[in-house]
Structures are given as structure tokens and as C-alpha cells.
Design a protein around this motif. Structure first.
Motif, PDB file in Angstrom:
ATOM      1  N   THR A   8       0.820  -1.214   0.000  1.00 33.64           N
ATOM      2  CA  THR A   8       0.000   0.000   0.000  1.00 33.64           C
ATOM      3  C   THR A   8       0.858   1.269   0.000  1.00 33.64           C
ATOM      4  OG1 THR A   8      -0.111  -0.002   2.425  1.00 33.64           O
ATOM      5  CG2 THR A   8      -1.872  -1.153   1.240  1.00 33.64           C
ATOM      6  N   CYS A  13      -3.126   0.024  -4.661  1.00 38.25           N
ATOM      7  CA  CYS A  13      -3.545  -0.799  -3.527  1.00 38.25           C
ATOM      8  C   CYS A  13      -3.524  -2.251  -3.995  1.00 38.25           C
ATOM      9  CB  CYS A  13      -4.941  -0.406  -3.063  1.00 38.25           C
ATOM     10  SG  CYS A  13      -5.534  -1.367  -1.651  1.00 38.25           S
ATOM     11  N   GLU A  28      -5.658  -5.854  -7.263  1.00 36.44           N
ATOM     12  CA  GLU A  28      -5.041  -4.542  -7.114  1.00 36.44           C
ATOM     13  C   GLU A  28      -5.739  -3.514  -7.995  1.00 36.44           C
ATOM     14  OE1 GLU A  28      -0.903  -4.999  -8.021  1.00 36.44           O
ATOM     15  OE2 GLU A  28      -1.230  -5.421 -10.131  1.00 36.44           O
ATOM     16  N   TYR A  34      -5.543   7.554  -3.947  1.00 34.68           N
ATOM     17  CA  TYR A  34      -5.057   6.693  -2.859  1.00 34.68           C
ATOM     18  C   TYR A  34      -6.234   6.076  -2.085  1.00 34.68           C
ATOM     19  CZ  TYR A  34      -0.390   8.713  -3.554  1.00 34.68           C
ATOM     20  OH  TYR A  34       0.808   9.103  -4.070  1.00 34.68           O
ATOM     21  N   GLN A  36      -6.533   3.146  -0.497  1.00 32.76           N
ATOM     22  CA  GLN A  36      -6.212   2.003   0.344  1.00 32.76           C
ATOM     23  C   GLN A  36      -7.223   1.782   1.466  1.00 32.76           C
ATOM     24  OE1 GLN A  36      -4.068   4.296  -0.644  1.00 32.76           O
ATOM     25  NE2 GLN A  36      -2.040   3.465  -1.105  1.00 32.76           N
ATOM     26  N   LEU A  40      -8.627  -1.889   0.715  1.00 33.83           N
ATOM     27  CA  LEU A  40      -7.702  -2.918   1.186  1.00 33.83           C
ATOM     28  C   LEU A  40      -8.404  -4.162   1.725  1.00 33.83           C
ATOM     29  CD1 LEU A  40      -4.803  -3.780   1.624  1.00 33.83           C
ATOM     30  CD2 LEU A  40      -4.853  -2.633   3.847  1.00 33.83           C
ATOM     31  N   GLY A  72      -0.610   5.690   3.213  1.00 37.68           N
ATOM     32  CA  GLY A  72      -0.742   4.338   2.681  1.00 37.68           C
ATOM     33  C   GLY A  72       0.002   3.321   3.526  1.00 37.68           C
ATOM     34  N   GLY A  76      -1.569   0.092   5.593  1.00 40.97           N
ATOM     35  CA  GLY A  76      -1.087  -1.264   5.361  1.00 40.97           C
ATOM     36  C   GLY A  76      -0.528  -1.906   6.614  1.00 40.97           C
TER      37      GLY A  76
END
Length: 222
Positions: A8, A13, A28, A34, A36, A40, A72, A76
């Protein structure tokens, strides 16, 4: 071994599931915004379903640990720690620049330089031997100017990653190749993560922090 891989650190992502060094499923999406935090956990669910396994079958979680996007990386790392604590499995960390370099190693390039955009004329980068994948220069934050990497002018060099776009505009290296379209992907965590699992090279989950490389700098919206 079955491992969940999370990457991430960039606009991509990316989630993958592997068994040994075999990719079972990859989910992905690249977004300029962004996403994420939105995508995610959905991608983890889809990857688990696509690999036809259950969460309880996982043996470890591997994380693209940065450098890259501060937010990010936080997302993650938080997710990775949550899975590790909940499933009582180890955490493996891999430098995200390695996932940029991995697709281009053992090709025709003398050197592969993964390069992530760090705003203005700064990039995160490292230098790899294109033949054997050995690290020649460790990861650093570098401000680019016309003299950067001039010592490599006699080498066949590939700059890979979104930082390569600004590098192409300023570097005086006419024979270099610039691939700005590639971003870190969870599928390229698999090889290094499997090696680290075999060596029992795990992180301390409680104290692990992503590889930020420099302090967070906020940007005020106009």
C-alpha cells in the motif's frame, strides 16, 4: 506456506495470496486518490476467495514496508498487524523498492534503479545490480538535479517507478531507460517473503513501524 501480501506504499492498492513462491491470487487497483482505506480489506476478502483458502490457513502476512506514501504505509501496517494478532501468525517486512526492481532483474540492464516519487524534485531510490539483484546503493531520499547519477553514464540503466517521470525530465543520461508506469505490487513481495519465512526472519509486531525514511509532511488543500 500460505502468505497474505499487502502493498500500500503507492497509488496502487495491492493484495496477493501465495503458496510457497507460487502466486494464487492477485487483487489490485491504481487510483490517483489513494483508495487504500476503501479497498484494502475488500481486496483481502476477494484474494482469499480467489485463492480458495480461508484466513485460518494463512501462515504469515508480508507487508511492503516502504518507503512511500505515509498514509498508505500506516493503513497497510495497521491491517497487517491486525491480521497477525488475530490469527497469531508472524509479520514479514519487505522494502517496497524491491517490488519495483524485481520485474526487471536478470534482464539486459546493468543497473536497475527503483524510484518512488517523494514530491518536488525528491525521490526515494536505491540501486540494484541488474544481473544478480544485489543491492549496490541502499535506500535513500535523494533530491534530483542535472548532475545526479552522472557516474553511471557508461552503464545500461533502467529507472523504474513513478519517480522516473521527473528523473527523465532532468537527468542528463541519454542512454538510460525510464519506466514511470510501474508501481509496487504485492505479487513481487512473494519471493523475498518466502525466503524470509524459511529463515524465520520475522518482525516484532508490537514495535514494527513502516520504513518512512523521512518525517510526515502535511499538505493544506487549496
Amino acid at each position: 506456506m500460505k502468505i497474505l501480501h499487502l502493498e500500500t506504499s503507492s497509488k496502487n492498492c495491492s493484495v496477493a495470496i501465495s503458496e510457497g513462491k507460487k502466486l494464487l491470487c492477485l487483487c489490485e487497483e491504481t487510483s490517483e486518490n489513494y483508495k487504500q482505506s476503501e479497498l484494502l480489506h475488500t481486496f483481502v476478502k476477494w484474494a482469499i476467495e480467489g485463492a480458495q483458502i480461508s484466513l485460518k490457513e494463512l501462515d504469515a502476512v508480508s507487508l511492503g514496508a516502504g518507503p512511500g506514501s505515509y498514509t498508505g504505509l500506516r493503513i497497510g501496517a495497521s491491517a497487517a498487524k491486525g491480521f497477525c494478532y488475530g490469527l497469531n501468525i508472524p509479520l514479514i517486512a519487505v522494502n517496497s523498492l524491491e517490488t519495483l526492481a524485481a520485474p526487471f532483474l536478470a534482464t539486459d540492464f546493468d543497473l536497475v534503479i527503483p524510484m518512488a516519487d517523494a514530491r518536488r524534485m525528491e525521490v526515494y531510490c536505491s540501486v540494484y545490480d541488474g544481473n544478480n539483484g544485489q543491492v549496490i546503493t541502499e535506500t535513500e531520499a535523494k533530491v534530483l538535479d542535472e548532475t545526479s547519477f552522472q557516474e553511471l553514464s557508461d552503464k545500461k540503466v533502467l529507472f523504474a517507478g513513478d519517480g522516473a517521470r521527473k528523473a527523465k525530465e532532468i537527468l542528463q543520461l541519454p542512454d538510460a531507460t525510464f519506466n514511470a508506469g510501474v508501481l509496487p505490487s504485492a505479487q513481487y513481495l512473494i519471493g523475498k517473503a518466502a525466503d524470509k519465512f524459511e529463515a524465520q526472519n520475522f518482525e516484532d509486531i508490537a514495535y514494527f513501524e513502516p520504513y518512512y525514511l523521512k518525517d510526515f509532511q502535511g499538505v493544506k488543500k487549496k
